[in-house]
Design a protein around this motif. Structure first.
Motif, mmCIF file in Angstrom:
data_model
loop_
_atom_site.group_PDB
_atom_site.id
_atom_site.type_symbol
_atom_site.label_atom_id
_atom_site.label_comp_id
_atom_site.label_asym_id
_atom_site.label_seq_id
_atom_site.Cartn_x
_atom_site.Cartn_y
_atom_site.Cartn_z
ATOM 1 N N LEU A 100 39.536 -14.842 19.247
ATOM 2 C CA LEU A 100 39.589 -14.098 20.507
ATOM 3 C C LEU A 100 38.646 -14.687 21.539
ATOM 4 O O LEU A 100 38.874 -14.554 22.755
ATOM 5 C CB LEU A 100 39.258 -12.620 20.265
ATOM 6 C CG LEU A 100 40.360 -11.795 19.596
ATOM 7 C CD1 LEU A 100 39.843 -10.410 19.222
ATOM 8 C CD2 LEU A 100 41.582 -11.687 20.499
ATOM 9 N N LYS A 101 37.586 -15.328 21.092
ATOM 10 C CA LYS A 101 36.688 -15.985 22.049
ATOM 11 C C LYS A 101 37.365 -17.193 22.679
ATOM 12 O O LYS A 101 37.078 -17.554 23.823
ATOM 13 C CB LYS A 101 35.398 -16.399 21.347
ATOM 14 C CG LYS A 101 34.543 -15.215 20.902
ATOM 15 C CD LYS A 101 33.307 -15.664 20.145
ATOM 16 C CE LYS A 101 32.489 -14.450 19.695
ATOM 17 N NZ LYS A 101 31.294 -14.857 18.896
ATOM 18 N N VAL A 102 38.298 -17.808 21.943
ATOM 19 C CA VAL A 102 39.068 -18.934 22.484
ATOM 20 C C VAL A 102 40.101 -18.426 23.488
ATOM 21 O O VAL A 102 40.260 -18.974 24.571
ATOM 22 C CB VAL A 102 39.762 -19.715 21.348
ATOM 23 C CG1 VAL A 102 40.627 -20.844 21.925
ATOM 24 C CG2 VAL A 102 38.731 -20.265 20.383
ATOM 25 N N ASN A 103 40.802 -17.330 23.109
ATOM 26 C CA ASN A 103 41.808 -16.724 24.003
ATOM 27 C C ASN A 103 41.795 -15.216 23.818
ATOM 28 O O ASN A 103 42.427 -14.699 22.898
ATOM 29 C CB ASN A 103 43.203 -17.281 23.717
ATOM 30 C CG ASN A 103 44.255 -16.690 24.664
ATOM 31 O OD1 ASN A 103 43.927 -15.962 25.596
ATOM 32 N ND2 ASN A 103 45.514 -17.005 24.406
ATOM 33 N N PRO A 104 41.079 -14.485 24.692
ATOM 34 C CA PRO A 104 40.985 -13.021 24.554
ATOM 35 C C PRO A 104 42.307 -12.297 24.765
ATOM 36 O O PRO A 104 42.395 -11.102 24.489
ATOM 37 C CB PRO A 104 39.976 -12.631 25.647
ATOM 38 C CG PRO A 104 39.294 -13.901 26.038
ATOM 39 C CD PRO A 104 40.297 -14.978 25.821
ATOM 40 N N LYS A 105 43.335 -13.009 25.249
ATOM 41 C CA LYS A 105 44.626 -12.372 25.510
ATOM 42 C C LYS A 105 45.720 -12.944 24.610
ATOM 43 O O LYS A 105 46.890 -13.020 24.997
ATOM 44 C CB LYS A 105 45.013 -12.532 26.977
ATOM 45 C CG LYS A 105 44.077 -11.807 27.936
ATOM 46 C CD LYS A 105 44.546 -11.898 29.362
ATOM 47 C CE LYS A 105 43.643 -11.096 30.291
ATOM 48 N NZ LYS A 105 44.079 -11.140 31.697
ATOM 49 N N SER A 106 45.325 -13.324 23.407
ATOM 50 C CA SER A 106 46.288 -13.875 22.457
ATOM 51 C C SER A 106 47.063 -12.747 21.780
ATOM 52 O O SER A 106 46.491 -11.898 21.095
ATOM 53 C CB SER A 106 45.554 -14.713 21.403
ATOM 54 O OG SER A 106 46.419 -15.016 20.330
ATOM 55 N N TYR A 107 48.374 -12.747 21.973
ATOM 56 C CA TYR A 107 49.216 -11.744 21.315
ATOM 57 C C TYR A 107 49.031 -11.791 19.798
ATOM 58 O O TYR A 107 48.898 -10.764 19.133
ATOM 59 C CB TYR A 107 50.690 -11.990 21.640
ATOM 60 C CG TYR A 107 51.110 -11.596 23.027
ATOM 61 C CD1 TYR A 107 51.580 -10.312 23.302
ATOM 62 C CD2 TYR A 107 51.073 -12.510 24.077
ATOM 63 C CE1 TYR A 107 51.988 -9.946 24.570
ATOM 64 C CE2 TYR A 107 51.477 -12.157 25.356
ATOM 65 C CZ TYR A 107 51.933 -10.878 25.600
ATOM 66 O OH TYR A 107 52.325 -10.530 26.867
ATOM 67 N N GLY A 108 49.044 -13.040 19.248
ATOM 68 C CA GLY A 108 48.958 -13.191 17.810
ATOM 69 C C GLY A 108 47.669 -12.641 17.228
ATOM 70 O O GLY A 108 47.671 -12.003 16.172
ATOM 71 N N CYS A 109 46.541 -12.881 17.931
ATOM 72 C CA CYS A 109 45.245 -12.399 17.437
ATOM 73 C C CYS A 109 45.205 -10.880 17.342
ATOM 74 O O CYS A 109 44.806 -10.313 16.317
ATOM 75 C CB CYS A 109 44.128 -12.885 18.363
ATOM 76 S SG CYS A 109 43.722 -14.625 18.172
ATOM 77 N N TRP A 110 45.593 -10.213 18.409
ATOM 78 C CA TRP A 110 45.508 -8.747 18.442
ATOM 79 C C TRP A 110 46.475 -8.120 17.440
ATOM 80 O O TRP A 110 46.145 -7.131 16.771
ATOM 81 C CB TRP A 110 45.767 -8.233 19.848
ATOM 82 C CG TRP A 110 44.650 -8.537 20.811
ATOM 83 C CD1 TRP A 110 44.654 -9.455 21.819
ATOM 84 C CD2 TRP A 110 43.350 -7.931 20.831
ATOM 85 N NE1 TRP A 110 43.448 -9.452 22.476
ATOM 86 C CE2 TRP A 110 42.627 -8.522 21.896
ATOM 87 C CE3 TRP A 110 42.721 -6.949 20.067
ATOM 88 C CZ2 TRP A 110 41.321 -8.173 22.208
ATOM 89 C CZ3 TRP A 110 41.417 -6.595 20.381
ATOM 90 C CH2 TRP A 110 40.724 -7.200 21.429
ATOM 91 N N HIS A 111 47.669 -8.693 17.335
ATOM 92 C CA HIS A 111 48.633 -8.156 16.363
ATOM 93 C C HIS A 111 48.100 -8.336 14.939
ATOM 94 O O HIS A 111 48.192 -7.415 14.105
ATOM 95 C CB HIS A 111 49.975 -8.861 16.518
ATOM 96 C CG HIS A 111 50.984 -8.466 15.483
ATOM 97 N ND1 HIS A 111 51.550 -7.211 15.437
ATOM 98 C CD2 HIS A 111 51.504 -9.157 14.423
ATOM 99 C CE1 HIS A 111 52.384 -7.136 14.417
ATOM 100 N NE2 HIS A 111 52.373 -8.305 13.784
ATOM 101 N N HIS A 112 47.538 -9.515 14.667
ATOM 102 C CA HIS A 112 47.031 -9.787 13.322
ATOM 103 C C HIS A 112 45.841 -8.878 13.006
ATOM 104 O O HIS A 112 45.710 -8.401 11.872
ATOM 105 C CB HIS A 112 46.608 -11.259 13.225
ATOM 106 C CG HIS A 112 46.300 -11.710 11.830
ATOM 107 N ND1 HIS A 112 47.222 -11.679 10.811
ATOM 108 C CD2 HIS A 112 45.144 -12.188 11.278
ATOM 109 C CE1 HIS A 112 46.670 -12.134 9.692
ATOM 110 N NE2 HIS A 112 45.402 -12.441 9.943
ATOM 111 N N ARG A 113 45.033 -8.596 14.017
ATOM 112 C CA ARG A 113 43.879 -7.724 13.775
ATOM 113 C C ARG A 113 44.350 -6.301 13.425
ATOM 114 O O ARG A 113 43.783 -5.648 12.547
ATOM 115 C CB ARG A 113 42.963 -7.704 14.993
ATOM 116 C CG ARG A 113 41.588 -7.114 14.687
ATOM 117 C CD ARG A 113 40.597 -7.301 15.818
ATOM 118 N NE ARG A 113 39.276 -6.854 15.390
ATOM 119 C CZ ARG A 113 38.348 -7.620 14.822
ATOM 120 N NH1 ARG A 113 38.616 -8.904 14.591
ATOM 121 N NH2 ARG A 113 37.176 -7.124 14.464
#
Length: 583
Positions: A100-113
């Motif tokens: 998230l520090k690389v891309n705070p608006k990553s769809y994949g990151c938030w969904h995976h979290r």
């Protein structure tokens, strides 16, 4: 030149950057191919986690890798104890946070979290709320984080009151936080709901209730406080749109009650027309017609084939059931899915009858105001007028003044409203068409109110610069309509809702389409002088209006068609055979 650091030329820099990108790309592609080979081979091991971590750390938006990572984690989970699973997924959360520090608006990151927290034996929702707070402090409009926060709030049972206090903090630090204003609009109706009309007490929901439940409008006491909050915001920065949008929501009316607003029955046509408070699909809504105590087998249809969902529906009664004018009949339309109905009596000697709620009764265009709310809105209007004196070009202020005037007295403020719309078009020409359509909507609403106060069935809005037509379901009973000298381009399919229309005057517009002149059973006269009807095929829908006896097309391009009389006799044979006056 002495003492200055030598700077490489642009060409040298670009070449070095290109080589560096190629090197990174080769490494990325090599690792990607290795990961995809492992997935194809069904390998779900620690090495797969390491490889996907390497790739996702530089590109968190690779959805396939997140999917593979979940497959690996599920496999590893089966061979570990509960404590080890907890550590496995907590480690995953730390990795996601790094992504998230690389891309705070990553769809994949938030969904995976979100997914990881569903697998954790003991999720730490307090930590997740803290993460949301940190992310929103960096970017208050990160809608990915706002969506995730709603998930966290639901799972952790954070109260509505706590979340409302959270929006207080964000709005207090920055009035321009649109996301916080919007979130506030979803919370307030849950914590301070408007009491139901038949409510015997003003009980409020528990402040510990979760803010993820269905909501209604805000109670008046809290609404008045919100006016002051928004008032402070837009006086601080009149050009920021966030508070103005929120204020506009505060001025909005509650969603209309689902009901049957009108039932109309015609002896001659042996037809029943039913108007609803919103567009419905009657064939799937459980409508039942009862005539003189006997349920009838009828087929419901909308007024136009293009209107799958419509506020007006028709059905034909059994032949001879109401045609005898010496008999009295009682009809009831039941809307079984909404547990509501409406009765209509067709009295002896009457060719038609109806039972309806007026626009005023339905509070369709304006809600009834208490003395307190009225005085507050008057004060708000006065304040906005003062602000307008300081900011005469402020479009948000102008539009809000219009909305306040309509909330207070739409007819009394009509002249001032029109003047403000003209100013809006001048200060904000990019949205001129929007303001024209909104002004047309308000003029139509005012004219409906005037027509009802006068208790007539004539609707006249000539020479008003109308650009669009709306609320046509409210004109079901109108017999004569005058829309001449406006800027209309078409008569839309919804125009077919005017089932009682006998005379239409629409001269001096720019009408190209007559799609809405469809199966109007009482339509006798149509005047369309000086419009833009170009082809005879544009008149095809008129063939369904079997009582049409006069059609005026002078000043239209189609009027210059060779042999227009013979062409019209083929296109509209009923019109010509009835010795109609065709111009």
């Amino acid at each position: 030149m002495h003492g200055r650091v030598k700077v490489k030329s642009t060409a040298q820099q670009e070449e070095e950057k290109r080589k560096e990108r190629e090197k990174k790309l080769k490494a990325f592609v090599s690792a990607r191919d290795a990961v995809l080979r492992k997935r194809s081979a069904g390998e779900h091991d620690e090495e797969a986690l390491q490889l996907t971590q390497q790739l996702l750390s530089s590109n968190p938006d690779f959805a396939t890798l997140w999917n593979y990572r979940r497959e690996v984690l599920l496999q590893l989970e089966t061979s570990r104890e509960k404590d080890e699973v907890q550590k496995l997924y907590e480690s995953e959360l730390h990795f996601i946070e790094a992504c998230l520090k690389v891309n705070p608006k990553s769809y994949g990151c938030w969904h995976h979290r979100s997914w990881v927290n569903t697998r954790l034996p003991q999720p730490d929702w307090t930590r997740e709320l803290g993460l949301c707070d940190r992310c929103l402090s960096l970017d208050e409009r990160n809608f990915h984080c706002w969506d995730y926060r709603r998930v966290v709030v639901k799972e952790s049972g954070v109260s509505v009151e706590q979340e409302l206090q959270f929006t207080d903090r964000l709005i207090g630090s920055n009035f321009s936080n649109y996301s916080s204003w919007h979130y506030r609009s979803t919370l307030l109706p849950q914590l301070h709901p408007q009491p139901a009309p038949d409510s015997a007490s003003n009980t409020s929901p528990s402040p510990t209730a979760s803010p993820q439940i269905h909501s209604h409008r805000v109670c008046e006491e809290q609404l008045l406080k919100e006016y002051e909050l928004a008032h402070n915001a837009f006086f601080t920065d009149p050009n920021d749109q966030s508070a103005w949008f929120y204020y506009r929501w505060l001025l909005g009316r509650a969603e209309r009650e689902e009901m049957i607003s009108c039932v109309y029955v015609s002896r001659e046509r042996e037809r029943v027309s039913v108007a609803f408070s919103k567009p419905v699909h009657a064939q799937s809504e459980g409508l039942m017609l009862v005539l003189d105590g006997q349920p009838q087998q009828v087929e419901w249809r909308s007024t136009h084939p293009r209107l799958r969902h419509s506020p007006v529906w028709l059905c034909d009664l059994p032949p001879g059931s109401v045609s005898d004018i010496s008999n009295e009949h009682n009809l009831t339309v039941h809307w079984t899915e909404k547990y509501t109905h409406r009765d209509c009596a067709l009295y002896t000697g009457c060719a038609e009858s109806w039972c309806r709620d007026s626009a005023t009764d339905q509070e369709l265009f304006r809600s009834e105001l208490s003395v307190e709310k009225s005085s507050v809105l008057q004060a708000e209007l006065q304040s906005c007028n003062q602000l307008l004196e300081l900011e005469p070009q402020n479009k948000w202020c102008l539009l809000t003044i219009i909305l306040l005037m309509r909330a207070l007295d739409p007819l009394g403020h009509e002249k001032e409203t029109l003047a403000h719309f003209q100013t809006l078009k001048e200060v904000d020409p990019m949205r001129s068409s929007y303001y024209s359509d909104l002004c047309s909507k308000f003029l139509i609403e005012n004219t409906i109110l005037k027509m009802e106060y006068a208790e007539v069935r004539v609707f006249s809005l000539s020479n008003k610069n109308l650009t669009t037509l709306c609320h046509l379901d409210q004109l079901l009973l109108v017999t004569h309509i005058n829309l001449s000298s406006n800027q209309l381009l078409r008569l839309p399919p919804q125009f077919a809702m005017l089932q009682c229309l006998e005379v239409l005057e629409a001269d001096d517009n720019a009408i190209e389409s007559l799609e809405g002149l469809y199966h109007l059973p009482k339509l006798e006269e149509v005047s369309l002088r000086n419009n833009q009807i170009c082809k005879l095929s544009d008149l095809e829908s008129l063939a369904s209006c079997t009582k049409l006896t006069r059609l005026d097309l002078r000043g239209n391009p189609v009027h210059k068609t060779a042999n227009i009389d013979s062409e019209l006799s083929q296109l509209l044979p009923l019109l010509c055979k009835s010795q109609a006056f065709v111009v």
